[in-house]
Scaffold this active site. Sequence first.
Site, short mmCIF file in Angstrom:
data_model
loop_
_atom_site.label_atom_id
_atom_site.label_comp_id
_atom_site.label_asym_id
_atom_site.label_seq_id
_atom_site.Cartn_x
_atom_site.Cartn_y
_atom_site.Cartn_z
N LYS A 403 1.01 -1.33 -0.02
CA LYS A 403 -0.16 0.13 -0.06
C LYS A 403 0.75 1.20 0.00
O LYS A 403 0.67 2.09 -0.81
CB LYS A 403 -0.99 -0.10 1.22
CG LYS A 403 -1.95 -1.13 1.33
CD LYS A 403 -2.79 -1.13 2.53
CE LYS A 403 -2.20 -1.27 3.72
NZ LYS A 403 -1.66 -2.36 3.92
N SER A 720 -19.10 -15.72 10.51
CA SER A 720 -18.94 -16.34 9.35
C SER A 720 -18.42 -17.80 9.85
O SER A 720 -18.46 -18.89 9.02
CB SER A 720 -17.64 -16.16 8.72
OG SER A 720 -16.20 -15.81 9.22
N LYS A 763 -10.08 -16.10 2.26
CA LYS A 763 -10.33 -17.33 2.80
C LYS A 763 -9.79 -18.75 2.10
O LYS A 763 -9.24 -19.67 2.69
CB LYS A 763 -11.88 -17.46 3.47
CG LYS A 763 -12.13 -16.46 4.65
CD LYS A 763 -13.50 -16.55 4.88
CE LYS A 763 -13.84 -15.60 5.98
NZ LYS A 763 -15.23 -15.35 6.16
#
Length: 821
Positions: A403, A720, A763
């Site tokens: 970044k 989740s 994931k």
Amino acid sequence: MNGENTKIPEVEQPPQAVSDPGPVQESSPVDEKAGSGNGEKNQLDIPLEMPVLPVRDIVVFNYMILPLFVGRDKSVQAVDAALSGNRYILILTQKDEKVDDPGPEDLFTVGTVGMIMRMLKMPDGRLKVLVQGLTRARVSEFVATDPFLLSKIEIVEEKDIKEISLEQEAMMRAAREQSEKILSLRGIATADIMSVLNSVNEPGRLADLISSNLRMRVDEAQKILECEDPIERMHLVNNQLVKEVEVASMQAKIQNMAKEGMDKAQKDFFLREQMKAIRRELGEGEEEGDELEELRKALDKAGLPKDVKKEADKQLKRLTTMHPDSSEASVIRTYLDWMVELPWKKLSRDQLDIKEAKRILDEDHYDLDKVKERILEYLSVRKLNPGMKGPILCFVGPPGVGKTSLGRSIARALKRKFVRMSLGGMRDEAEIRGHRRTYIGSMPGRIIQSIKQAGTRNPVIMLDEIDKVGTDFRGDPSSALLEVLDPEQNFSFSDHYLNVPFDLSKVMFICTANILDTIPAALLDRMETIRLPGYTEQEKMHIAKRFIIPRQIQENGLKKSDMVLSDPVLSQIIRDYTREAGLRNLEREVGSVCRKLARRKAEGEKPPFRVTSKALVKLLGQARHLEEEREKSLPPGVAVGLAWTPVGGEILHIEVATMPGKGKLHLTGKLGDVMKESAQAALSYARSRAKELGLDPEFTDKLDIHVHVPSGATPKDGPSAGVTLVTALISALTNTPVCSDLAMTGEITLRGRVLPVGGIKEKILAAVGAGMNRVIIPKRNEKDLEEIPKDLRARIKVQTVEHMDEIWPLACGLKTEAAPA
């Protein structure tokens, strides 16, 4: 009067002949002769064929006496011909003054018959002639053009006016008054001139007399010359006089203002000199005065906006009255130094070559297509609309994905200055807005400091770690950033120290964050969020070969040919020694390999050094993340879930154990409130579906249930893990093991619906890294699979579900074939 701008060598009127009183006084002999009007012209016996003298930049009127310089060959020969004859010559004005050899078509057809009174030859071959205008004449035809212009003429007779009406008398009186005004404004009004004007009582003659002394354009003067009606001619002259009065008034006003300004400047200079003398007598020397003068000049050159310049001048005025050693003088001097050094108007020129900018971005970073596309869009709009405001971008992603370095690359692509500000741990609002000047040691905030450091008003400023800004009794820095990061407000950003507005609208702000949850909603709303997901193993391979390995080889003193690192070994480093979303650990491990090889080279071994799988263990030690961590088979009550963390995705083993008891639910593993509620929902779903799942409906009265998530010291939260909790619970209650190559994620409801979750790409990356063969995701997350590279999707089978009833058969192996997404 016309003629001041005449060119040489041309017929021209010298400066001494253009003053207003000159022509009036010189024309008086003609005035005495011309009293009888047309009869006098007949007495002059003017021939109807005569030489033509072309002039430019001037129109000659009746009764006008003026000197002319004659330089062109044809004009000289025309004057000689006139002098050898009756001394009469027709003076015609050129239509275009740039024509050097005018022909009949280049001249106006109406001019003035003049008599050459005197002639003087100049040393350079030119002639200086004194000419007196006698009467108007119109060219009927040009007889010859060589060796000079010769024309036939018609005398334009002046109309007789038998009696002057009141209106005509009023016009003549107005003309005299306006002429007097003009002469007064120019400071040349005399009694002689006014007596000449008052003695002329014929409208046409008065019009000619005034016209000969008015400063008019050639076309305006020619229009008056061609007007045969004396009354109409008087109208035209009056209009010109009104315009000339306005011009002369404005000119006088400007001169007075300039004189007043000069008087004030002289007064200020005199007073400053006196102050210097007083300081010298007091022994304070001249250094202080010189310093203030330099500061004043620097403020004048700084390009301050009007309101800012007003404040700076006010502070400088205060400084001049203070003792130089006082603390207040030091504060003001420092303040003015800041005002001088800030780039109020300095802008760097953007690189608006879109293809070149794309090449630079691709050269510095691999992949990150969405970010690059957004920057190129900004450049394209900037190219089409240079006045656009700078965007506020926020790069969100796990650590180590590039970044901050991407901000540097953007500045390089734009050819702008780059400044990085770290906001991590910032708790003082004054860090952003600055301190008031009343405090000792006060200074501007870091935004203004960054602008000064960049030296331009449109740098790229990177606000690093904006999600880690804190709050305490000193204020809330994130609230101070609301004005900075709002394009509708930051054009007049007010720093407490400067106390004047500074324009930040041209600055390109780029913020970075690992998570968005800690950023206030109002601040987040002002930024355009761009997510940078973690890298796949294939992407890491490309980046390592293109950027990391060459950089580490150079930094550790090796040559490119000294180290041979094959793709399988590099993949082994990525897989067994680093497991992260970013690249920092990979760079450390590659650097560690290079350092050990550099030592061997320094000890005398000859390169190249080939790094093999066996040598990797000696260089880096035993693997830290082994594929064998995934168990070949799972005991009943254990299921593999997928979790998102700020550093990327992770696999999560959820364990459920049952024991005789009274239906208590124990939750351990430092679970958050949302995850605890998911466990409760999982238990309620299992009870509601006990019959379909083959469970004892009264199992909660006979068994205690313990849910544990390993890595118990690490906080875990989020919805989740719902489907994983249900799967592990059913596995424990039915004593049925779950497939060890399956990982899952999704939120569960009491009705068994599977709801979408976030972080699907991270994931699935974690599942692939852990060696899983299958993964179950919610049906409504199917759209997120587009972000996953095709080569990565080929390595794992993705199955989508909408209801919990679909998961259990897939999890326990009863139904292994499902339509892959």
